[in-house]
Design a protein around this motif. Structure first.
Motif, PDB file in Angstrom:
ATOM      1  N   TYR A 273       6.850  -8.961   1.516  1.00 32.94           N
ATOM      2  CA  TYR A 273       6.164 -10.164   1.046  1.00 32.94           C
ATOM      3  C   TYR A 273       4.684 -10.161   1.423  1.00 32.94           C
ATOM      4  O   TYR A 273       4.240  -9.464   2.323  1.00 32.94           O
ATOM      5  CB  TYR A 273       6.842 -11.411   1.596  1.00 32.94           C
ATOM      6  CG  TYR A 273       6.866 -11.529   3.110  1.00 32.94           C
ATOM      7  CD1 TYR A 273       5.899 -12.247   3.787  1.00 32.94           C
ATOM      8  CD2 TYR A 273       7.877 -10.928   3.851  1.00 32.94           C
ATOM      9  CE1 TYR A 273       5.925 -12.359   5.171  1.00 32.94           C
ATOM     10  CE2 TYR A 273       7.920 -11.036   5.228  1.00 32.94           C
ATOM     11  CZ  TYR A 273       6.937 -11.755   5.885  1.00 32.94           C
ATOM     12  OH  TYR A 273       6.966 -11.855   7.254  1.00 32.94           O
ATOM     13  N   PHE A 296       8.816 -11.096  -2.340  1.00 32.04           N
ATOM     14  CA  PHE A 296       8.289 -12.382  -2.752  1.00 32.04           C
ATOM     15  C   PHE A 296       6.839 -12.581  -2.307  1.00 32.04           C
ATOM     16  O   PHE A 296       6.329 -11.900  -1.422  1.00 32.04           O
ATOM     17  CB  PHE A 296       9.167 -13.513  -2.204  1.00 32.04           C
ATOM     18  CG  PHE A 296       9.257 -13.581  -0.694  1.00 32.04           C
ATOM     19  CD1 PHE A 296       8.515 -14.501   0.027  1.00 32.04           C
ATOM     20  CD2 PHE A 296      10.099 -12.731   0.005  1.00 32.04           C
ATOM     21  CE1 PHE A 296       8.605 -14.573   1.402  1.00 32.04           C
ATOM     22  CE2 PHE A 296      10.205 -12.800   1.382  1.00 32.04           C
ATOM     23  CZ  PHE A 296       9.443 -13.720   2.089  1.00 32.04           C
ATOM     24  N   GLN A 297       6.182 -13.487  -2.999  1.00 28.58           N
ATOM     25  CA  GLN A 297       4.830 -13.951  -2.674  1.00 28.58           C
ATOM     26  C   GLN A 297       3.813 -12.818  -2.599  1.00 28.58           C
ATOM     27  O   GLN A 297       2.868 -12.863  -1.813  1.00 28.58           O
ATOM     28  CB  GLN A 297       4.851 -14.753  -1.362  1.00 28.58           C
ATOM     29  CG  GLN A 297       5.650 -16.038  -1.477  1.00 28.58           C
ATOM     30  CD  GLN A 297       5.720 -16.827  -0.186  1.00 28.58           C
ATOM     31  OE1 GLN A 297       5.227 -16.390   0.856  1.00 28.58           O
ATOM     32  NE2 GLN A 297       6.345 -17.987  -0.240  1.00 28.58           N
ATOM     33  N   LYS A 319      10.711 -12.943  -6.426  1.00 26.49           N
ATOM     34  CA  LYS A 319      10.255 -14.274  -6.826  1.00 26.49           C
ATOM     35  C   LYS A 319       8.850 -14.568  -6.308  1.00 26.49           C
ATOM     36  O   LYS A 319       8.352 -13.940  -5.374  1.00 26.49           O
ATOM     37  CB  LYS A 319      11.223 -15.338  -6.321  1.00 26.49           C
ATOM     38  CG  LYS A 319      11.222 -15.552  -4.818  1.00 26.49           C
ATOM     39  CD  LYS A 319      12.134 -16.711  -4.439  1.00 26.49           C
ATOM     40  CE  LYS A 319      12.026 -17.045  -2.951  1.00 26.49           C
ATOM     41  NZ  LYS A 319      12.855 -18.201  -2.590  1.00 26.49           N
ATOM     42  N   GLU A 320       8.207 -15.491  -6.991  1.00 28.53           N
ATOM     43  CA  GLU A 320       6.924 -16.066  -6.574  1.00 28.53           C
ATOM     44  C   GLU A 320       5.823 -15.022  -6.455  1.00 28.53           C
ATOM     45  O   GLU A 320       4.923 -15.144  -5.624  1.00 28.53           O
ATOM     46  CB  GLU A 320       7.084 -16.823  -5.246  1.00 28.53           C
ATOM     47  CG  GLU A 320       8.051 -17.983  -5.328  1.00 28.53           C
ATOM     48  CD  GLU A 320       8.294 -18.637  -3.983  1.00 28.53           C
ATOM     49  OE1 GLU A 320       7.717 -18.185  -2.972  1.00 28.53           O
ATOM     50  OE2 GLU A 320       9.065 -19.611  -3.933  1.00 28.53           O
ATOM     51  N   ASN A 321       5.874 -13.983  -7.275  1.00 25.77           N
ATOM     52  CA  ASN A 321       4.801 -12.991  -7.289  1.00 25.77           C
ATOM     53  C   ASN A 321       3.744 -13.377  -8.320  1.00 25.77           C
ATOM     54  O   ASN A 321       4.037 -14.001  -9.333  1.00 25.77           O
ATOM     55  CB  ASN A 321       5.374 -11.605  -7.587  1.00 25.77           C
ATOM     56  CG  ASN A 321       6.298 -11.140  -6.482  1.00 25.77           C
ATOM     57  OD1 ASN A 321       5.847 -10.741  -5.414  1.00 25.77           O
ATOM     58  ND2 ASN A 321       7.602 -11.202  -6.722  1.00 25.77           N
ATOM     59  N   GLN A 322       2.500 -12.965  -8.069  1.00 24.29           N
ATOM     60  CA  GLN A 322       1.401 -13.412  -8.900  1.00 24.29           C
ATOM     61  C   GLN A 322       1.435 -12.785 -10.285  1.00 24.29           C
ATOM     62  O   GLN A 322       1.093 -13.431 -11.267  1.00 24.29           O
ATOM     63  CB  GLN A 322       0.056 -13.074  -8.225  1.00 24.29           C
ATOM     64  CG  GLN A 322      -0.226 -13.882  -6.972  1.00 24.29           C
ATOM     65  CD  GLN A 322      -0.489 -15.348  -7.264  1.00 24.29           C
ATOM     66  OE1 GLN A 322      -0.983 -15.690  -8.332  1.00 24.29           O
ATOM     67  NE2 GLN A 322      -0.148 -16.214  -6.336  1.00 24.29           N
ATOM     68  N   TYR A 343      10.599 -17.649 -10.701  1.00 23.59           N
ATOM     69  CA  TYR A 343       9.502 -18.437 -10.146  1.00 23.59           C
ATOM     70  C   TYR A 343       8.198 -17.642 -10.004  1.00 23.59           C
ATOM     71  O   TYR A 343       7.387 -17.921  -9.126  1.00 23.59           O
ATOM     72  CB  TYR A 343       9.900 -19.051  -8.795  1.00 23.59           C
ATOM     73  CG  TYR A 343      11.067 -20.001  -8.895  1.00 23.59           C
ATOM     74  CD1 TYR A 343      10.902 -21.262  -9.456  1.00 23.59           C
ATOM     75  CD2 TYR A 343      12.337 -19.616  -8.471  1.00 23.59           C
ATOM     76  CE1 TYR A 343      11.994 -22.127  -9.580  1.00 23.59           C
ATOM     77  CE2 TYR A 343      13.428 -20.474  -8.587  1.00 23.59           C
ATOM     78  CZ  TYR A 343      13.244 -21.733  -9.150  1.00 23.59           C
ATOM     79  OH  TYR A 343      14.306 -22.586  -9.281  1.00 23.59           O
ATOM     80  N   TYR A 345       4.409 -16.310 -11.184  1.00 26.05           N
ATOM     81  CA  TYR A 345       3.247 -16.989 -11.752  1.00 26.05           C
ATOM     82  C   TYR A 345       2.794 -16.343 -13.062  1.00 26.05           C
ATOM     83  O   TYR A 345       1.808 -16.758 -13.641  1.00 26.05           O
ATOM     84  CB  TYR A 345       2.113 -16.995 -10.736  1.00 26.05           C
ATOM     85  CG  TYR A 345       2.443 -17.847  -9.531  1.00 26.05           C
ATOM     86  CD1 TYR A 345       2.288 -19.231  -9.575  1.00 26.05           C
ATOM     87  CD2 TYR A 345       2.960 -17.270  -8.370  1.00 26.05           C
ATOM     88  CE1 TYR A 345       2.631 -20.013  -8.481  1.00 26.05           C
ATOM     89  CE2 TYR A 345       3.296 -18.045  -7.277  1.00 26.05           C
ATOM     90  CZ  TYR A 345       3.130 -19.421  -7.332  1.00 26.05           C
ATOM     91  OH  TYR A 345       3.473 -20.203  -6.257  1.00 26.05           O
ATOM     92  N   ASN A 367       9.990 -18.508 -14.761  1.00 28.33           N
ATOM     93  CA  ASN A 367       8.684 -17.867 -14.627  1.00 28.33           C
ATOM     94  C   ASN A 367       7.670 -18.606 -15.496  1.00 28.33           C
ATOM     95  O   ASN A 367       8.001 -19.123 -16.562  1.00 28.33           O
ATOM     96  CB  ASN A 367       8.774 -16.401 -15.043  1.00 28.33           C
ATOM     97  CG  ASN A 367       9.687 -15.606 -14.127  1.00 28.33           C
ATOM     98  OD1 ASN A 367       9.310 -15.268 -13.008  1.00 28.33           O
ATOM     99  ND2 ASN A 367      10.902 -15.320 -14.585  1.00 28.33           N
TER     100      ASN A 367
END
Length: 708
Positions: A273, A296-297, A319-322, A343, A345, A367
C-alpha cells in the motif's frame, strides 16, 4: 531480410557495427536470427566484452591466458555485477540492505589470507562467534563444497572492489549476515541457487531497492516491514523464485514489488500500500504467482503487467488505487482470476494497447471510471466477471491507441448521465503501471539483455486458456453501472456471448463504431435506463439469440449493417425493433412485443428483408401499428410476418408464453457449457406467463409473453 540472403561471413562483417541493444533486438526477430547472433561469440561478443570498460569486472578473468567458455555469457555477468555494485554508491564499506548491525563489546576480528591466522574461509567460519567480523585479504578464495553460515557474521573484503573474490556456494542458516566489498563468482559445483531466509526485519530508507533478488535466488521473505525505499520494496529478476508472505510493503518511492527478466516468486498474503507507483509491477517476462494480497491506496495502478509480463493473479483485494486497479498492456498476458477490484479512483481493469490475458471470475465494482476499459488492438478474454456499480461504463471497448503523453480525461464521459452517446470526445489518459520517468532504468535493462529471452517460453504462455484471435466477452454480469453497460467503439472484431446486462443507467449495449464484425449472441439485456441495444450507422453487427426485455427505450435501434436474427424483444417502452437510415439488414425470426410503441419499424431508405417475425401486442391500450415501413421504400422486403393482437370479446383463448424455443437467450452456447452456468440465464425469470386473448382465427393456439 532473410538470414539466408547473404553469406554468414558477410553478415558477421555487417553485424560487427551494431551496438549491444541492437544485437538484442536482432536476436528477437526469429530463431534463424537468434542463431546468427549467438554464432558471433568469438568475434563481436568478444570485441564488446574486451572493449567495454564499465561492464568489465576488475577481477575477471582470474587467469587471463584462458578464454571463457562464452564471451557473451561473460559480458552478461560482468554487466550485471557492475550494475549491482554501482547502484549502491561509491562507499565500499556501506551496505544497502542492512542499516543496523548488532555489535558486541567482546566481538572479535578474524583475518583470512596468506600469512594470516586462517588461510581458508571455511577455517575461519568454523571458530567465529555471533556477530564477529571476518576480514578477507586480497586474493581468490575457492571452496570445494558448500559453506554454511551458522551464526550471524560480518564478512568484509580488504582493499579495492575486485581484489577479494569468493568462488564459494553459501547456505545461510543464521537470521542475518553482512557481506561487504566482496565479489562472488559461481563455483564449479554450484547451480547458482542462493537460499535466503529473511524474517521479521525492518528494511527501510535504502537508496535502491529494499530487497534485491536475482540469479535463481530462492528462499523465504516473511513478516518484514519493507518501506520508504528509493526504488522497489522488492526487486525480483533473473530467474529468482522466492516465497514472499505476510510482509508490509509500503510508502516506497517506486513500486512495491517489481518482477522482471524471467523472475518468478510466490507473493502471498502481503499488505502492499501507499507506494508511489504500482503495487506490483510485472514486465519483461516476469511470471509470479500473486495470491491473497491486499493492494490498496497506491498512487498508480494496483497491479501493472507490461512488456510481455505474465503472472497468475488470484484472490487479491485491489482497492482505492489512483489509476487502474489492474493495468495490462504492451504484450502483458496474465491470468487474472477471482480478485476484488473496487473503489478505485479511475477504471477497475485497463487492457491497453496490445494487452492480452484471461480475466475471469473477478468482482469489479464501485470504481469511479469504467469497470473494464479495453483497447481495440488488445485480445483479452473476459469470462464470468461481475462488473457492477461503476460510475462510468461497465465495459468500454475503444479504437484509440494509447497517447504518447499522459493526459487528463474529461470529467464527464458521454453516456455517464445515462445517454449512450459518442465516446470519442474525452481523451483517455495513458494509464501505466509505472510512471514514464520510473520506467527508464527498467527499459534500459530490458534492451540491454533482450537477447536473454527464451523463445521457447512462448508455447507455455497460453497453455492455461483458450487460444483466440478475437477479443471475447462471455458470461459476465454488467449491472447498475453509471452509463452504458457495454460501449463499443472499435476497429477490431469482437465477440460478446451470453452476458447479463441489466439495470445500467444508459443503454444496455451501444455500438457506435464497428468496422469489423461485432457479434452479440445469447445475451440477456434487461431493464436498462435507455434502450436495450443501439447500433449506429456504418457498424457491422450480428444480433442473434438475445433476450432484450423491459428496457426504458427501444428494444433495438439499428442503423448499421448486419443481422437481427431469432431474438426475443419484449416489454420495452419504445419500439421493439427500429431499423433506420441506409442500413443493409436482415430481420429474421424474432419474437417482438412492445410495451407501448411499434413492434418493428422500418424508417428511411433501409435495404434488406424483414420476414418470419412474430409480433405480439403489448398493453391492450397500445393502438400503434405493430409492423410499419415508410411508404415508398422499394429496397426492403416484408414477408411472412405474423401480427397478434388482443381481442377483448374472446375469453376462451389459451394463455400465451414464449416457448418452442423457451425464452431466449437460448440454452445452447458458443462454448458448449451448460446454460445454467451463464449469468444471462438470470434474466429469464423475469419472463412469465399471463392470460391474454387474440383475435379469433389468428394463429389459434399460439403463445403470448409479457413482463410482470
Amino acid at each position: 531480410m532473410e538470414v539466408g540472403s547473404l553469406p554468414v561471413e558477410l553478415w558477421r562483417v555487417i553485424l560487427a557495427y551494431l551496438p549491444l541493444p541492437d544485437l538484442g533486438r536482432c536476436c528477437q526477430v526469429c530463431r534463424a536470427w537468434r542463431e546468427l547472433i549467438l554464432s558471433l561469440d568469438n568475434t563481436r561478443w568478444r570485441q564488446l566484452c574486451l572493449g567495454c570498460r564499465e561492464c568489465r569486472h576488475p577481477n575477471w578473468p582470474s587467469q587471463p591466458h584462458l578464454e571463457p567458455p562464452s564471451w557473451r555469457e561473460a559480458l552478461k555477468q560482468h554487466a550485471l555485477a557492475t550494475r549491482t555494485w554501482t547502484q549502491n554508491g561509491p562507499e565500499l564499506q556501506s551496505s544497502a540492505c542492512l542499516l543496523f548491525f548488532r555489535r558486541r563489546k567482546d566481538r572479535r576480528v578474524w583475518h583470512v589470507g596468506s600469512g594470516c591466522e586462517f588461510e581458508t574461509l571455511r577455517g575461519a567460519l568454523g571458530v567465529v562467534g555471533p556477530y564477529d567480523r571476518v576480514v578477507l585479504h586480497p586474493g581468490v578464495y575457492e571452496e570445494q563444497a558448500e559453506v554454511a553460515l551458522k551464526v550471524p557474521v560480518e564478512l568484509v573484503g580488504l582493499g579495492q572492489l575486485g581484489e577479494v573474490a569468493l568462488l564459494v556456494c553459501m547456505e545461510q542458516q543464521c537470521p542475518t549476515a553482512r557481506l561487504c566489498n566482496l565479489v562472488f563468482m559461481p563455483p564449479w559445483f554450484s547451480t547458482v541457487v542462493y537460499k535466503i531466509v529473511m524474517l521479521r526485519n525492518e528494511v527501510c530508507e535504502c537508496r535502491a531497492s529494499g530487497v534485491f533478488m536475482r540469479l535463481s535466488a530462492q528462499g523465504l521473505i516473511a513478516e518484514n516491514n519493507i518501506h520508504s525505499n528509493g526504488e522497489a520494496g522488492l526487486d525480483i529478476r533473473k530467474g529468482a523464485n522466492p516465497i514472499i508472505v505476510c510482509n508490509k510493503i509500503h510508502s516506497g518511492l517506486r513500486s512495491g514489488v517489481v518482477v522482471l527478466g524471467n523472475g518468478k516468486g510466490s507473493i502471498r498474503s502481503n499488505q502492499i500500500y501507499n507506494n508511489k507507483e504500482a503495487g506490483v509491477y510485472i514486465l519483461f517476462s516476469g511470471n509470479p504467482v500473486v495470491n491473497g494480497n491486499h493492494i490498496f491506496q497506491g498512487q498508480a495502478a494496483g497491479i501493472a503487467i507490461n512488456e510481455n509480463g505474465r503472472g497468475m493473479i488470484t484472490e487479491n483485494v485491489i482497492k482505492e488505487n489512483q489509476w487502474g486497479g489492474v493495468d495490462i498492456r504492451r504484450g502483458g498476458d496474465p491470468i487474472l482470476r477471482n480478485n476484488y477490484i473496487c473503489y478505485g479512483y479511475s477504471d477497475g481493469v485497463v487492457v491497453g494497447e496490445r494487452g492480452r490475458g484471461l480475466i475471469e471470475g473477478n468482482h469489479v465494482y464501485c470504481n469511479k471510471g469504467c469497470g473494464v476499459w479495453v483497447m481495440s488492438s488488445s485480445l483479452p478474454q473476459l469470462l464470468g466477471n461481475y462488473i457492477t456499480h461503476n460510475c462510468m461504463y461497465g465495459l468500454a471497448v475503444f479504437c484509440r491507441k494509447d497517447p504518447e503523453n499522459i493526459e487528463t480525461r474529461e470529467a464527464n464521459w458521454p453516456g455517464q448521465e445515462g445517454i449512450g452517446g459518442d465516446g470519442g470526445s474525452g481523451e483517455r489518459r495513458g494509464v501505466e503501471g509505472e510512471g514514464r520517468e520510473g520506467q527508464e532504468n527498467l527499459n534500459e535493462e530490458g534492451e540491454l539483455f533482450a537477447w536473454e529471452s527464451d523463445l521457447d517460453s512462448e508455447d507455455e504462455r497460453h497453455s492455461a486458456r483458450r487460444s483466440i484471435s478475437v477479443a471475447l466477452v462471455e458470461s459476465n454480469c454488467m449491472n447498475y453501472n453509471g452509463a452504458v453497460g457495454l460501449y463499443v467503439k472499435s476497429s477490431e472484431p469482437l465477440n460478446v456471448f451470453a452476458n447479463l446486462i441489466n439495470s445500467n443507467r444508459g443503454t444496455g449495449i451501444a455500438v457506435l463504431q464497428s468496422s469489423q464484425l461485432t457479434r452479440l449472441v445469447t445475451n440477456c439485456i434487461l431493464e436498462n435506463g435507455r434502450g436495450g441495444v443501439t447500433v449506429e450507422k456504418d457498424c457491422r453487427v450480428e444480433l442473434r439469440g438475445n433476450g432484450i426485455y423491459k428496457n426504458s427505450g427501444h428494444g433495438v435501434s439499428f442503423s448499421g449493417n448486419g443481422q437481427i436474427v431469432e431474438n426475443d424483444v419484449v416489454g420495452n417502452r419504445g419500439y421493439g425493433i427500429q431499423v433506420s437510415g441506409g442500413a443493409d439488414i436482415k430481420v429474421l425470426r424474432n419474437r417482438v412485443q412492445p410495451a407501448q410503441g411499434c413492434g418493428i419499424a422500418v424508417q428511411g431508405p433501409v435495404k434488406g428483408v424483414v420476414h418470419d417475425n412474430l409480433l405480439f401486442q403489448g398493453h391492450p391500450g397500445n393502438k400503434k401499428t405493430l409492423l410499419h415501413m415508410d411508404p415508398g421504400n422499394e429496397n426492403c422486403v416484408l414477408r411472412n410476418n405474423s401480427v397478434l393482437r388482443h381481442n377483448n370479446s374472446c375469453t376462451s383463448a389459451p394463455p400465451w408464453v414464449l416457448e418452442n424455443p423457451p425464452p431466449r437467450p437460448l440454452a445452447s452456447s458458443p462454448s458448449g457449457l451448460s446454460s445454467s452456468q451463464y449469468p444471462s440465464r438470470l434474466g429469464i425469470s423475469m419472463t412469465t406467463r399471463i392470460s391474454a386473448t387474440v383475435e379469433n382465427g389468428c394463429h389459434s393456439g399460439s403463445m403470448f409473453c409479457s413482463i410482470l
